[in-house]
Design an enzyme around this catalytic site. Structure first.
Site, PDB file in Angstrom:
ATOM      1  N   ARG A   1      -4.049   3.129  -3.593  1.00 10.11           N
ATOM      2  CA  ARG A   1      -2.955   2.126  -3.583  1.00 10.11           C
ATOM      3  C   ARG A   1      -3.967   0.494  -3.406  1.00 10.11           C
ATOM      4  O   ARG A   1      -3.986   0.817  -2.079  1.00 10.11           O
ATOM      5  CB  ARG A   1      -1.697   2.532  -3.489  1.00 10.11           C
TER       6      ARG A   1
ATOM      7  N   LYS B   1     -11.054  -6.554   9.800  1.00 13.21           N
ATOM      8  CA  LYS B   1     -12.173  -5.927  10.147  1.00 13.21           C
ATOM      9  C   LYS B   1     -12.823  -7.420   9.373  1.00 13.21           C
ATOM     10  O   LYS B   1     -13.890  -7.446   9.887  1.00 13.21           O
ATOM     11  CB  LYS B   1     -12.679  -5.172  10.962  1.00 13.21           C
TER      12      LYS B   1
ATOM     13  N   ARG C   1       6.582   7.161  -0.077  1.00 12.53           N
ATOM     14  CA  ARG C   1       7.506   9.103  -1.510  1.00 12.53           C
ATOM     15  C   ARG C   1       6.214   9.050  -2.714  1.00 12.53           C
ATOM     16  O   ARG C   1       5.140   9.630  -2.603  1.00 12.53           O
ATOM     17  CB  ARG C   1       8.613   8.382  -2.264  1.00 12.53           C
ATOM     18  N   THR C   2       5.281   7.927  -3.112  1.00 13.42           N
ATOM     19  CA  THR C   2       4.155   8.335  -3.665  1.00 13.42           C
ATOM     20  C   THR C   2       2.810   9.122  -2.464  1.00 13.42           C
ATOM     21  O   THR C   2       2.092  10.005  -2.896  1.00 13.42           O
ATOM     22  CB  THR C   2       3.495   6.916  -4.214  1.00 13.42           C
TER      23      THR C   2
ATOM     24  N   HIS D   1       1.007   1.914 -12.691  1.00 17.20           N
ATOM     25  CA  HIS D   1       1.842   2.806 -12.226  1.00 17.20           C
ATOM     26  C   HIS D   1       1.601   4.052 -12.599  1.00 17.20           C
ATOM     27  O   HIS D   1       2.298   5.140 -12.862  1.00 17.20           O
ATOM     28  CB  HIS D   1       2.694   2.176 -11.297  1.00 17.20           C
TER      29      HIS D   1
HETATM   30  C1  NCD Z   1       6.942   1.718  -6.829  1.00 16.86           C
HETATM   31  C2  NCD Z   1       6.682   1.442  -6.796  1.00 16.86           C
HETATM   32  O1  NCD Z   1       4.954   0.959  -5.789  1.00 16.86           O
HETATM   33  O2  NCD Z   1       5.925   0.376  -7.850  1.00 16.86           O
HETATM   34  N1  NCD Z   1       7.799   2.764  -5.973  1.00 16.86           N
HETATM   35  C3  NCD Z   1       7.769   3.699  -6.119  1.00 16.86           C
HETATM   36  O3  NCD Z   1       5.922   4.427  -6.145  1.00 16.86           O
HETATM   37  N2  NCD Z   1       7.576   5.348  -5.142  1.00 16.86           N
HETATM   38  C4  NCD Z   1       8.772   0.938  -7.078  1.00 16.86           C
HETATM   39  C5  NCD Z   1       9.073  -0.203  -6.313  1.00 16.86           C
HETATM   40  O4  NCD Z   1       8.102  -0.426  -5.070  1.00 16.86           O
HETATM   41  O5  NCD Z   1      10.274  -0.636  -6.467  1.00 16.86           O
END
Ligand code: NCD
Length: 316
Positions: A108, A86, A58-59, A136
């Site tokens: 990320r 690698k 989703r992110t 986040h």
């Molecule tokens: C969160 C994350 O990745 O920190 N999820 C997200 O951003 N959609 C929370 C989670 O992974 O539980």
């Protein structure tokens, strides 16, 4: 609008007025996103690269859509399958990408602090899409936008953040943001899932859901982050649900108009009962997803504005 930052690495360096600026601009993007034609040229001509060193659906989709709606050229790099395997270091990867002249890097990474380090090595704007247990920021901002639109304000609310606090960057960014906006925060969860330095956060801590949820305005549930646990933090998922899972009985302790939030992905029957998650009168989980795109559009718009101004300054 005041937002004098080069990167969005966390909530920690932001002021309340920075947060307000992002949320105000995001409100306008919520309107745009509800139009039949959803397009602006705020990022036209700019290149956005999404580097996800950790799985995400989703992110990553949300950042991709946000960039495309603003007219950026968006590229997704599947970092798990890349040169890192690698043996290339994070810094070499960053320098290689930097040589391709990106304007916005969305990163990320499983290690706390990795995104800050990367931001020091590149000359574009960097957005942290989640680093380890650290921060986040866009998740906390989208949660704030959801709360502000539902409750009309961000100050003087009682907000419960429940579950696996220790492993959660979402909890950390939310505690920072909601504290800056002067809401009162309660953390609820088993002592094994509370961070060691919890006293420093200026929050109330409970290990009983009924007690902790009493009269709260917002109930924020967190996923049990099994991938970050090395060993047994909970006796069993069944036992966890019994004590800490959000069901109708526990929720009855909160205010009648309390909203239920979850950043996703959800473990139904572990931290939240499926019926509560789907109850459109209480759950704002789908709204959170909608707000996510708008908040990311706002954050990238503000950063692109600063980037252009800085480059014009350098050229002069
Ligand atoms: C969160 C994350 O990745 O920190 N999820 C997200 O951003 N959609 C929370 C989670 O992974 O539980």
């Amino acid at each position: 609008m005041s937002f004098a930052h080069r990167h969005l690495l966390g909530i920690e360096p932001l002021s309340p007025s920075d947060i307000q600026s992002i949320l105000d601009l995001a409100d306008t993007y919520v309107d745009l996103n509800r139009q039949p034609t959803k397009h602006s040229d705020a990022l036209a001509g700019l290149t956005q690269i999404n580097m996800f060193f950790e799985a995400s659906t989703r992110t990553q989709a949300s950042f991709e859509l946000a960039g495309k709606r603003l007219g950026a050229d968006v590229m997704n790099m599947a970092m798990q399958a890349s040169s890192l395997k690698k043996g290339e270091t994070l810094i070499d990867t960053a320098l290689t990408l930097n040589a391709m002249h990106p304007d916005l890097l969305v990163v990320r990474h499983p290690h706390s602090g990795a995104v800050d380090l990367l931001a020091q090595k590149v000359n574009c704007a960097v957005l942290n899409a989640g680093d380890g247990r650290h921060e986040h920021p866009t998740q906390a901002l989208l949660d704030a936008l959801t709360i502000r639109r539902k409750k009309g304000r961000l100050h003087r609310l009682n907000i419960a953040i429940c579950g696996d606090i220790a492993h959660s960057r979402v909890a950390r960014s939310n505690i920072l943001l909601l504290g800056k906006m002067e809401s009162r925060i309660r953390l609820i969860g088993p002592p094994t899932l509370m961070p060691a330095q919890i006293a420093e956060f200026g929050v109330e801590v409970y290990d009983d859901m009924a007690e902790g949820l009493k009269d709260v305005d917002v109930v924020m549930m967190l996923r049990l982050q099994k991938e970050r646990m090395d060993g047994g933090f909970i006796p069993s998922e069944r036992e966890y649900f019994y004590r800490y899972g959000l069901d109708a009985e526990k929720l009855a302790n909160a205010k009648d108009d309390a909203i239920v939030m979850h950043p996703g992905p959800m473990n139904r029957g572990v931290e939240i009962d499926g019926e509560i998650a789907d109850d459109i009168n209480r759950s704002v989980i789908q709204e959170q997803v909608e707000m996510g795109v708008a908040v990311r559009m706002a954050a990238m718009d503000l950063l692109a504005h600063n980037l252009r101004a800085a480059r014009a300054g350098d050229a002069a």
